[in-house]
Design a protein around this motif. Structure first.
Motif, PDB file in Angstrom:
ATOM      1  N   GLU A 176       0.890  -1.261   0.091  1.00 40.94           N
ATOM      2  CA  GLU A 176       0.179   0.103  -0.003  1.00 40.94           C
ATOM      3  C   GLU A 176       0.896   1.179  -0.089  1.00 40.94           C
ATOM      4  O   GLU A 176       0.469   2.473  -0.229  1.00 40.94           O
ATOM      5  CB  GLU A 176      -0.904   0.073   1.221  1.00 40.94           C
ATOM      6  CG  GLU A 176      -1.924  -1.064   1.252  1.00 40.94           C
ATOM      7  CD  GLU A 176      -2.744  -1.203   2.484  1.00 40.94           C
ATOM      8  OE1 GLU A 176      -2.190  -0.294   3.575  1.00 40.94           O
ATOM      9  OE2 GLU A 176      -3.772  -1.926   2.527  1.00 40.94           O
ATOM     10  N   THR A 177       2.226   1.120  -0.017  1.00 43.92           N
ATOM     11  CA  THR A 177       3.117   2.272   0.252  1.00 43.92           C
ATOM     12  C   THR A 177       3.412   2.446  -1.160  1.00 43.92           C
ATOM     13  O   THR A 177       4.071   1.868  -1.714  1.00 43.92           O
ATOM     14  CB  THR A 177       4.214   2.027   1.319  1.00 43.92           C
ATOM     15  OG1 THR A 177       3.588   1.850   2.771  1.00 43.92           O
ATOM     16  CG2 THR A 177       5.146   3.157   1.362  1.00 43.92           C
ATOM     17  N   ASP A 182       4.689  10.570  -5.368  1.00 43.31           N
ATOM     18  CA  ASP A 182       3.922  10.984  -4.430  1.00 43.31           C
ATOM     19  C   ASP A 182       3.517   9.759  -3.545  1.00 43.31           C
ATOM     20  O   ASP A 182       3.749   8.632  -3.778  1.00 43.31           O
ATOM     21  CB  ASP A 182       2.205  11.203  -5.032  1.00 43.31           C
ATOM     22  CG  ASP A 182       1.352  12.140  -3.901  1.00 43.31           C
ATOM     23  OD1 ASP A 182       1.724  12.042  -3.021  1.00 43.31           O
ATOM     24  OD2 ASP A 182       0.587  12.879  -4.745  1.00 43.31           O
ATOM     25  N   THR A 183       2.747   9.846  -2.379  1.00 37.30           N
ATOM     26  CA  THR A 183       2.647   8.955  -1.494  1.00 37.30           C
ATOM     27  C   THR A 183       1.220   8.189  -1.918  1.00 37.30           C
ATOM     28  O   THR A 183       0.753   7.127  -1.092  1.00 37.30           O
ATOM     29  CB  THR A 183       2.467   9.241   0.070  1.00 37.30           C
ATOM     30  OG1 THR A 183       1.625  10.477   0.217  1.00 37.30           O
ATOM     31  CG2 THR A 183       3.946   9.776   0.348  1.00 37.30           C
ATOM     32  N   THR A 184       0.510   8.829  -2.848  1.00 38.64           N
ATOM     33  CA  THR A 184      -0.961   8.085  -3.153  1.00 38.64           C
ATOM     34  C   THR A 184      -0.794   7.594  -4.646  1.00 38.64           C
ATOM     35  O   THR A 184      -0.492   8.875  -5.522  1.00 38.64           O
ATOM     36  CB  THR A 184      -1.991   9.231  -2.816  1.00 38.64           C
ATOM     37  OG1 THR A 184      -1.992   9.661  -1.501  1.00 38.64           O
ATOM     38  CG2 THR A 184      -3.244   8.718  -3.322  1.00 38.64           C
ATOM     39  N   GLN A 190      -3.637   2.645 -10.011  1.00 38.41           N
ATOM     40  CA  GLN A 190      -3.988   1.446  -9.297  1.00 38.41           C
ATOM     41  C   GLN A 190      -4.989   0.513  -9.823  1.00 38.41           C
ATOM     42  O   GLN A 190      -4.772  -0.628  -9.802  1.00 38.41           O
ATOM     43  CB  GLN A 190      -4.949   2.051  -7.921  1.00 38.41           C
ATOM     44  CG  GLN A 190      -5.328   0.998  -6.961  1.00 38.41           C
ATOM     45  CD  GLN A 190      -5.697   1.395  -5.632  1.00 38.41           C
ATOM     46  OE1 GLN A 190      -5.671   2.642  -5.313  1.00 38.41           O
ATOM     47  NE2 GLN A 190      -5.985   0.496  -4.724  1.00 38.41           N
TER      48      GLN A 190
END
Length: 328
Positions: A176-177, A182-184, A190
């Motif tokens: 999930e990291t 970016d962190t997202t 996705q």
């Protein structure tokens, strides 16, 4: 409207070849006859229309040409096979799937000329021994240490399939990291990540802190299950069955048992689901299953499997510690 993105697979070995084969089959057949779970729905604009399989050796080139050469003459989906020229391949791609060993990946990613061609792109890595942070350091640390800045980074995602990828039954873990840009992870990226790895089995998103333990379950369990299969088949052979028949029946029973357990996932019963499946199997065996289960309980087989898992995880934890020291 057909997809227009390009997916590059760097180091197209067993995992990369399995993914490429399934995706090409799915894209080239309007209504493919899928024996496994169908892929998630993905918008046509995101689906790759072109694939580049990048390998090092001539033997690998020959292998891929034999398997996928007819797609080189197809306009959709199209496959290009490249020997080396990694920077050129990355420049042409929108999505990069890295399926190399950790040492090979480290050498490749530390090439400064690769950095600018990764900007804003999705980098998927199946290198279990390289975390997303380590990959980010390999790509960008030179620029940072030299006092420079990076205007746009790539999105780095780690995915860990297991050995069942070749039969489309991998239990793939995805961290999930996200590191890099970016962190997202953007929703389109996705969706693409899930779609790509669903081609070889199931996909489970996992917190990075649990990735090591979770990967040990999906990685070690197949080896341990073969021990149980061997014991069951051995007794069947002693009773007169041929080895192929004994092994097939034992393996099919294991497959069926797994499916029964998986069917109870939505009920969220945890380990109680195993009790239900075991009770059902015992009830159908007219008592003989109960006697056999008692033998296993008295031999503390469950504890032996737990200890085997513990030993496997302990070895991996030690390796991870050594790896982290190397990167200091």
């Amino acid at each position: 409207m057909r997809g227009g993105t390009t997916l590059a697979i760097i180091g197209c070995g067993q995992i990369g070849t399995s993914i490429l084969e399934v995706l090409l089959t799915t894209l080239s057949q309007p209504c493919p006859n899928q024996q496994h779970n169908p892929l998630p729905i993905l918008s046509m604009k995101l689906k790759p229309s072109r694939f580049i399989a990048c390998v090092i050796s001539q033997d690998s080139v020959s292998r891929l040409r034999t398997k996928f050469g007819h797609f080189a003459r197809s306009s959709y989906p199209n496959v290009q096979i490249s020997q080396g020229r990694v920077v050129e391949v990355v420049q042409q791609a929108d999505i990069i799937l890295l399926t190399l060993q950790a040492s090979q990946g480290a050498d490749l990613l530390s090439d400064p000329s690769l950095r600018e061609h990764l900007a804003g792109k999705l980098l998927l890595s199946t290198c279990a021994d390289l975390s997303v942070q380590q990959i980010e350091q390999l790509i960008y640390n030179d620029a940072i240490e030299e006092g420079g800045t990076v205007s746009e980074r790539c999105f780095i995602v780690q995915a860990i399939p297991n050995t069942a990828a070749g039969v489309r039954q991998s239990a793939t873990l995805i961290s999930e990291t996200v590191a890099g840009a970016d962190t997202t992870l953007p929703p389109d990226f996705q969706s693409l990540t899930t779609w790509i790895f669903s081609s070889i089995g199931t996909v489970t998103y996992m917190p990075e802190s649990l990735m090591n333990s979770a990967s040990m379950i999906s990685g070690l369990a197949p080896a341990f299950y073969t021990v149980a299969l061997e014991g069951i088949a051995k007794e069947a052979i002693a009773r007169g069955l041929s080895e192929p028949d004994a092994l097939f029946l034992a393996a099919q029973a294991l497959k069926g048992t797994a499916e029964m357990v998986l069917s109870k996932k939505e009920e969220n019963k945890g380990l109680f689901a195993l009790d239900e499946v075991r009770d059902q199997a015992i009830a159908s065996s007219n008592g003989s299953g109960a006697r056999g289960t008692l033998v296993l309980r008295q031999a503390t087989v469950k504890d032996s499997f737990a200890e085997a898992m513990s030993q496997g995880m302990e070895k991996r934890d030690t390796e991870d510690c050594l790896l982290s020291v190397t990167w200091l």
